[in-house]
Design an enzyme around this catalytic site. Structure first.
Site, mmCIF file in Angstrom:
data_model
loop_
_atom_site.group_PDB
_atom_site.id
_atom_site.type_symbol
_atom_site.label_atom_id
_atom_site.label_comp_id
_atom_site.label_asym_id
_atom_site.label_seq_id
_atom_site.Cartn_x
_atom_site.Cartn_y
_atom_site.Cartn_z
ATOM 1 C CB THR A 96 -0.840 -0.015 1.066
ATOM 2 O OG1 THR A 96 -1.799 -1.145 1.258
ATOM 3 C CG2 THR A 96 -1.836 1.259 1.062
ATOM 4 C CE LYS A 171 -4.844 -1.564 1.768
ATOM 5 N NZ LYS A 171 -5.616 -2.632 2.448
ATOM 6 C CE LYS A 240 1.637 2.156 4.916
ATOM 7 N NZ LYS A 240 1.114 0.907 3.848
HETATM 8 P P1 NAP Z 1 5.314 -5.891 8.054
HETATM 9 O O1 NAP Z 1 5.079 -7.265 8.611
HETATM 10 O O2 NAP Z 1 5.553 -4.819 8.888
HETATM 11 O O3 NAP Z 1 6.343 -5.823 6.882
HETATM 12 C C1 NAP Z 1 6.956 -4.716 6.164
HETATM 13 C C2 NAP Z 1 7.940 -5.575 5.165
HETATM 14 O O4 NAP Z 1 8.523 -4.026 4.422
HETATM 15 C C3 NAP Z 1 9.019 -6.119 5.812
HETATM 16 O O5 NAP Z 1 9.393 -7.092 4.538
HETATM 17 C C4 NAP Z 1 10.280 -5.170 5.912
HETATM 18 O O6 NAP Z 1 11.406 -5.694 5.911
HETATM 19 C C5 NAP Z 1 9.868 -3.964 4.736
HETATM 20 N N1 NAP Z 1 10.339 -2.837 4.972
HETATM 21 C C6 NAP Z 1 10.200 -1.820 5.512
HETATM 22 N N2 NAP Z 1 11.036 -0.696 5.417
HETATM 23 C C7 NAP Z 1 11.852 -1.248 4.361
HETATM 24 C C8 NAP Z 1 12.955 -0.486 3.688
HETATM 25 N N3 NAP Z 1 13.129 0.846 4.005
HETATM 26 N N4 NAP Z 1 13.570 -1.046 2.782
HETATM 27 C C9 NAP Z 1 13.300 -2.394 2.565
HETATM 28 N N5 NAP Z 1 12.205 -2.984 2.997
HETATM 29 C C10 NAP Z 1 11.554 -2.545 3.876
HETATM 30 O O7 NAP Z 1 3.881 -5.097 7.297
HETATM 31 P P2 NAP Z 1 2.808 -6.195 6.388
HETATM 32 O O8 NAP Z 1 1.839 -6.204 7.517
HETATM 33 O O9 NAP Z 1 3.432 -7.314 5.876
HETATM 34 O O10 NAP Z 1 2.505 -5.085 5.358
HETATM 35 C C11 NAP Z 1 3.155 -4.959 4.218
HETATM 36 C C12 NAP Z 1 2.145 -3.983 3.228
HETATM 37 O O11 NAP Z 1 0.854 -4.775 3.097
HETATM 38 C C13 NAP Z 1 2.057 -2.721 3.823
HETATM 39 O O12 NAP Z 1 2.097 -1.886 2.840
HETATM 40 C C14 NAP Z 1 0.659 -2.584 4.530
HETATM 41 O O13 NAP Z 1 0.206 -1.461 4.664
HETATM 42 C C15 NAP Z 1 0.107 -3.777 3.671
HETATM 43 N N6 NAP Z 1 -1.189 -4.519 4.099
HETATM 44 C C16 NAP Z 1 -0.962 -5.210 5.110
HETATM 45 C C17 NAP Z 1 -2.043 -5.914 5.587
HETATM 46 C C18 NAP Z 1 -1.962 -6.440 7.080
HETATM 47 O O14 NAP Z 1 -3.140 -7.025 7.509
HETATM 48 N N7 NAP Z 1 -0.925 -6.616 7.758
HETATM 49 C C19 NAP Z 1 -3.166 -5.951 5.078
HETATM 50 C C20 NAP Z 1 -3.311 -5.534 3.638
HETATM 51 C C21 NAP Z 1 -2.153 -4.475 3.126
HETATM 52 P P3 NAP Z 1 11.839 -6.298 7.405
HETATM 53 O O15 NAP Z 1 11.383 -7.503 7.397
HETATM 54 O O16 NAP Z 1 13.380 -6.403 7.223
HETATM 55 O O17 NAP Z 1 11.540 -5.018 8.510
#
Ligand code: NAP
Length: 294
Positions: A96, A171, A240
């Protein structure tokens, strides 16, 4: 065999990447921290030393990272995926990101001959791991047809909103409405608690009343119980998404009061309090009551 590079193995990305292994794709993976990739490597994924290395020889590159900054880094930094992608390769952004960012990255990748689509998702991490997300796609129709085989392991529900960026618009409005609802639940429950209402009865009435929505029902139970276990969506991510959505609202709705601003303010405080904890912890801030320290 079809080759996919998957970048970003967080709560969502890890399960999504595993779906490509389940479906028999050749998979290369990269994550900022390698530990999250170990079980995928054990199952046959190739560990890449950079996004560029992951994208080498891939037919499609899929990213699922936190925000605009992370997305820019994995696509366009010196060792970003775009450095290795051949003309015609698919670039599928599932993270997102902000609307402007989706347009900017799309323009830069197209300039290099790559095919960009935005496909943010709805669904929690368990849906990601089960291939049951909903994909919110912005793409030229022909590009979406090219992408379909690479989207299939993630979901059979694809909503095509229009040109590049339109999946991201949907989204962001979806998550802005969620942010407003969840902040509203925290406020309403905090009022009920401070006024001494029977919270069991409040929950029962909420669930069967007209204010109920899946968000309201899910979060009200967790907030009343102060049970934030199994966090799936963090305060930092909610903040965010709401901030990106408010930026879009401000560019399109000049005359309206923008309610999302209050949600951004609330999640700014929740983020400062516990960025990586569940977004529902907002109630712990709201319920401190009048005169309490922040
Ligand atoms: P998360 O568990 O916090 O994972 C974030 C990911 O981004 C990790 O792989 C992290 O790497 C990477 N990352 C963060 N900063 C970075 C940087 N500067 N350079 C390279 N990699 C970086 O988040 P998530 O829940 O999986 O969410 C991922 C995306 O999906 C987001 O955009 C979120 O808004 C969206 N989303 C989430 C959900 C949900 O229910 N969680 C649902 C729909 C959409 P590390 O592992 O090294 O920290």
């Amino acid at each position: 065999m079809t080759r996919v590079a998957f970048i970003g193995l967080g709560r969502m990305g890890h399960g999504m990447a595993a779906r490509y292994l389940d479906a028999g794709f050749t998979l290369s993976v990269w994550n900022r921290s390698r530990t999250k990739a170990e079980d995928l490597i054990a199952r046959g994924a190739r560990w890449a030393t950079s996004p560029e290395d992951a994208a080498d020889d891939a037919d499609a590159v899929v990213t699922m990272v936190a925000d605009d900054q992370a997305s820019r880094a994995v696509w366009l930094s010196r060792d970003g995926a775009a450095a290795a992608m051949k003309a015609g390769t698919l670039a599928i952004e599932c993270s997102t990101v902000s609307y402007q960012h989706a347009l900017d990255v799309s323009r830069e990748l197209r300039h290099r001959g790559l095919v960009y689509i935005d496909s943010p998702v709805t669904g929690l991490p368990d849906a990601a791991a089960a291939g049951k997300l909903t994909l919110l796609v912005g793409a030229d129709a022909a590009d979406l047809e090219l992408a379909r085989p690479y989207l299939a392991p993630l979901s059979s529900t694809i909503r095509h909103f229009g040109a590049v960026g339109s999946g991201t618009v949907y989204k962001l409005i979806n998550n802005l409405m969620g942010a407003i609802q969840i902040a509203g639940v925290a406020e309403g429950l905090a009022i009920a608690e401070q006024a001494g209402l029977d919270m069991k009865l409040v929950l029962e009435a909420l669930e069967t009343g007209v204010a109920a929505s899946p968000q309201v029902i899910r979060h009200s139970k967790r907030m009343v119980a102060r049970d934030f276990s199994g966090a799936t969506f963090t305060a930092a991510l909610r903040h965010k998404d709401a901030a990106y959505a408010v930026a879009l609202a401000e560019s399109l709705l000049s005359a309206a009061p923008i309610m999302g601003r209050a949600a951004v303010e609330a999640y700014d405080r929740a983020k400062a309090y516990a960025p990586d904890d569940d977004e529902g912890k907002l109630i712990e801030i709201v319920s401190r009551g009048k005169g309490s320290a922040t």
